[in-house]
Enzyme design. Structure first.
Site, PDB file in Angstrom:
ATOM      1  N   SER A 553      -5.401  22.302   6.697  1.00 53.50           N
ATOM      2  CA  SER A 553      -4.222  21.806   6.279  1.00 53.50           C
ATOM      3  C   SER A 553      -3.190  23.151   6.674  1.00 53.50           C
ATOM      4  O   SER A 553      -2.863  23.798   7.929  1.00 53.50           O
ATOM      5  CB  SER A 553      -4.206  21.421   4.860  1.00 53.50           C
ATOM      6  N   ASP A 640      -4.351  10.262   8.085  1.00 49.89           N
ATOM      7  CA  ASP A 640      -3.612  11.535   7.285  1.00 49.89           C
ATOM      8  C   ASP A 640      -2.318  11.353   7.179  1.00 49.89           C
ATOM      9  O   ASP A 640      -1.511  11.362   8.094  1.00 49.89           O
ATOM     10  CB  ASP A 640      -4.059  12.814   7.847  1.00 49.89           C
ATOM     11  N   HIS A 672      -6.379  12.881   4.201  1.00 52.84           N
ATOM     12  CA  HIS A 672      -6.232  14.226   4.519  1.00 52.84           C
ATOM     13  C   HIS A 672      -7.608  14.657   3.927  1.00 52.84           C
ATOM     14  O   HIS A 672      -7.722  15.983   4.517  1.00 52.84           O
ATOM     15  CB  HIS A 672      -4.852  14.795   3.682  1.00 52.84           C
TER      16      HIS A 672
END
Length: 700
Positions: A553, A640, A672
């Site tokens: 991320s 995501d 995600h």
């Protein structure tokens, strides 16, 4: 012999101009998620990645079996007491998802949770929700809400079947096991019953996936009749809601990265007008919790007004803007994180010297007594404490070498009661492993902590170059805590040292540590990570050709930036759901990671200096033609909603164009957090670890 060639994304230039700067983006067309050509390209990338890594399939299977063999597949959690029931979860060998259960209290005066054993019937057990049944026929399954009414008769649950973090809420009658007609679509996570069980409070998101509205649903009525409790129109702020442990108030939270405001609603009159605790002030964050002290309703409030690492004060709930009593004055380097109020005492969580700590708050004296834990590195915190007036506090504890542990702390005596330590099968012995903290010196002289964990039979770090797996994150004041991982044992047992670079932008060393790694200081995050890598090489722990890096991320942005800044320091880089096209995203206010993120990254849309600074470090913008990149694996998910698949897809295409050996793995039904289901997640991690081991020349 046939040469295996990677997919080539067609170059279709799109020009954008901001602040007089013209940028040509060859691969932005990949953003069209519904375009069959885009899907075909992603599927071709997956096929190429699978073909390139096919020789690793036996290793992937071994790692999967190692994870599986070390995990007690049929297990039960430590029961948590709430109302007239003990609540716990079951996992069953061969089943992907957990089973939520409860059993009745037998003695209300006894707070000792029943000891549950796999294969042994629990008297009076009731299955509330079996994730395996609910997930039947679904490719993806995730629970975003799970709550039982105070009287124990109704279950509220929310299911996401796509991976986009939008949940469908349903209510189940626990007496009959049947769902009520109530169905609420497109909610955010964290819905809950009101204390009287008459209402459900939930939130929804706007088109940019920003939670912006709090709703009130009356059980048994159509969702079309639901009432808006609160709406936040300012797109810089998200909203959330929750009831105080005392069940006296509903607290509506409004926040950005740097500013917050909270509202109280009387739980007995949820249709009443929310009243602000403290009016929002730009740059001031606070959070409040309700307690009763000397018969008066009070609020304990953590805030950072003229207190960088936060201060704890007590105010009247009836007049929160009135006089304040300072409970814990601001102390630089002690970052206050949370205060959790119970009837007779409170629990204060904070960070000091790079570790999470906690202490018991005496309401009468305002004294906080810190709990002591023996290990050099550890993580500890209160968890699973729904009751208002318990005699003890449930704690979670662990370290890099100590598996997850549950304690009950008896407040009156200071005694720690061990309830469970997560079993690790196969003869795991914590004494076979060691952990420590070392320090790197950043380019500006700041000392950056590095946590290390290794298997002692391979020697001590520094005895000779060893393979190293260096992990980092460094954003949103998020701290990477010392925590145990069964999957990580597959690396440690092959001689790999696992290291965490606690870089600026995280919260490990207090609020200033975060401030020095965001906005116009963001480069510190990247250079800190490189400094940690240099330290591990200079101290003889490893060499660049024996070191791999990983981040996900915002940590994936770190990976992309590091690949550009110091490609020579790493043999391989694993970037999970990486935020590598940050400038394109932050320039588009319609996307999820944009307006509410300007406080974290800056606003390049309106500020030319921010634009220029972000452009100078964002990975996609800065792919180089003059270096040899390490091997790169980018993992992403089609659905995501936080970091779109298009970012790593574009990044890999551009890396390939300059000759880099880059792979893309896109989960076509996931979000995600990756795939759903524990066995699927283990296989996904086995794929990644096998690739890392191959890079480290340890794939045999």
């Amino acid at each position: 012999m046939t040469t295996l060639l990677p997919p080539v994304a067609p170059v279709r230039p799109i020009t954008r101009i901001h602040h007089g700067d013209e940028v040509v983006d060859e691969y932005e067309w990949l953003r069209a998620k519904d375009d069959p050509e885009v899907i075909a390209h992603l599927e071709a990338e997956n096929a190429y990645t699978e073909a390139r890594t096919a020789a690793l399939e036996p290793l992937r299977e071994r790692i999967f079996q190692e994870i599986k063999s070390r995990t007690l597949e049929s297990d039960l959690s430590v029961p948590t007491r709430e109302g007239d029931w003990w609540y716990y979860g079951r996992s069953v060998e061969g089943q992907q998802y957990g089973i939520h259960c409860r059993a009745p209290l037998t003695d209300p005066a006894d707070w000792t949770p029943p000891v549950l054993s796999p294969g042994v019937d629990v008297p009076g057990e009731q299955v509330l929700l079996d994730g395996n049944i609910e997930a039947d026929g679904l490719e993806f399954f995730s629970l975003g809400s799970f709550d039982v009414s105070v009287d124990g008769t109704l279950l509220l649950y929310g299911v996401d079947s796509e991976g986009d973090e939008r949940y469908t809420l349903r209510i189940r009658d626990l007496g009959t096991g049947k769902d009520l007609p109530d169905v609420i679509e497109q909610t955010s996570s964290g819905a809950m019953f009101s204390p009287d069980g008459r209402f459900v409070v939930y939130t929804t998101v706007d088109d940019a996936w920003r939670p912006d509205t709090v709703w009130l649903h009356e059980v048994g009525t159509p969702a079309s009749d639901d009432v808006t409790l609160f709406h936040e129109s300012d797109e810089r702020y998200w909203v959330g809601a929750g009831f105080t442990r005392s069940q006296r108030y509903l607290v509506i939270e409004v926040g950005s990265s740097i500013t917050s405001e909270e509202y109280l609603v009387d739980a007995a009159d949820l249709r009443s007008e929310p009243r602000s605790i403290w009016p929002r002030r730009e740059g001031v964050e606070y959070s409040a919790t309700h307690a009763v002290v000397d018969g008066e309703d009070v609020l304990y409030i953590l805030h950072n007004h003229d207190a960088l690492d936060f201060e704890l004060v007590r105010v009247s709930a009836a007049n929160p803007t009135g006089p304040r009593a300072v409970v814990l004055a601001h102390e630089p380097g002690r970052r206050l994180l949370d205060v959790s109020a119970f009837r007779d005492w409170g629990v204060v969580s904070y960070r000091r010297e790079g570790l999470a700590r906690m202490g018991m708050l005496d309401y009468a004296t305002d004294r906080v007594d810190e709990l002591d834990f023996a290990e050099e590195l550890y993580s500890a915190g209160a968890a699973g404490n729904p009751e208002w007036a318990p005699p003890l506090v449930r704690l979670g504890y662990g370290s890099f070498v100590t598996p997850g542990t549950v304690y009950d702390y008896v407040v009156a005596t200071g005694e720690f009661l061990l309830r469970k330590r997560q079993p690790v099968l196969g003869g795991y012995d914590a004494d076979d492993y060691a952990q420590s903290r070392v320090w790197a010196t950043a380019s500006d002289g700041v000392r950056v902590p590095i946590s290390l964990v290794w298997k002692t039979s391979f020697g001590t770090p520094g005895d000779g170059p060893r393979p190293v797996h260096l992990y980092g994150y460094g954003s949103y004041e998020h701290s990477i805590e010392p925590g145990f991982s069964v999957a990580r044992l597959s690396m440690l047992d092959r001689g790999v040292i696992f290291a965490v670079a606690h870089v600026r932008g995280g919260g490990e060393m207090g609020r200033q540590w975060y401030e020095d790694g965001k906005l116009g200081h963001k480069r510190n995050t990247f250079t800190d990570f490189v400094a940690c890598a240099h330290e591990l090489v200079a101290s003889g722990v490893t060499t660049p050709d024996r070191m791999v890096a990983e981040g996900g991320s915002a940590g994936g942005l770190l990976m992309g930036a590091v690949a550009n800044i110091a490609p020579e320091m790493f043999a391989g880089i694993l970037a999970d759901v990486p935020f590598v096209d940050a400038l394109t995203t932050i320039l588009d206010p319609s996307l999820p990671l944009t307006v509410i993120e300007w406080d974290e990254w800056g606003d390049p849309l309106h500020d030319p200096e921010v634009y220029a600074y972000m452009k100078s470090y964002t990975p996609y913008e800065n792919v180089r033609t003059d270096v040899a990149y390490p091997r790169i694996l980018a993992a992403t998910s089609l659905n995501d909603t936080r970091v779109f698949y298009v970012e790593p897809a574009k990044w890999v295409a551009r890396l390939r164009a300059v000759g880099a050996d880059a792979l893309l793995k896109c989960e076509m039904v996931a979000g995600h957090g990756g795939v759903s289901g524990r066995y699927n997640a283990w296989r996904q991690r086995a794929f990644e670890l096998a690739w890392l081991l191959d890079v480290l020349d340890l794939a045999d």
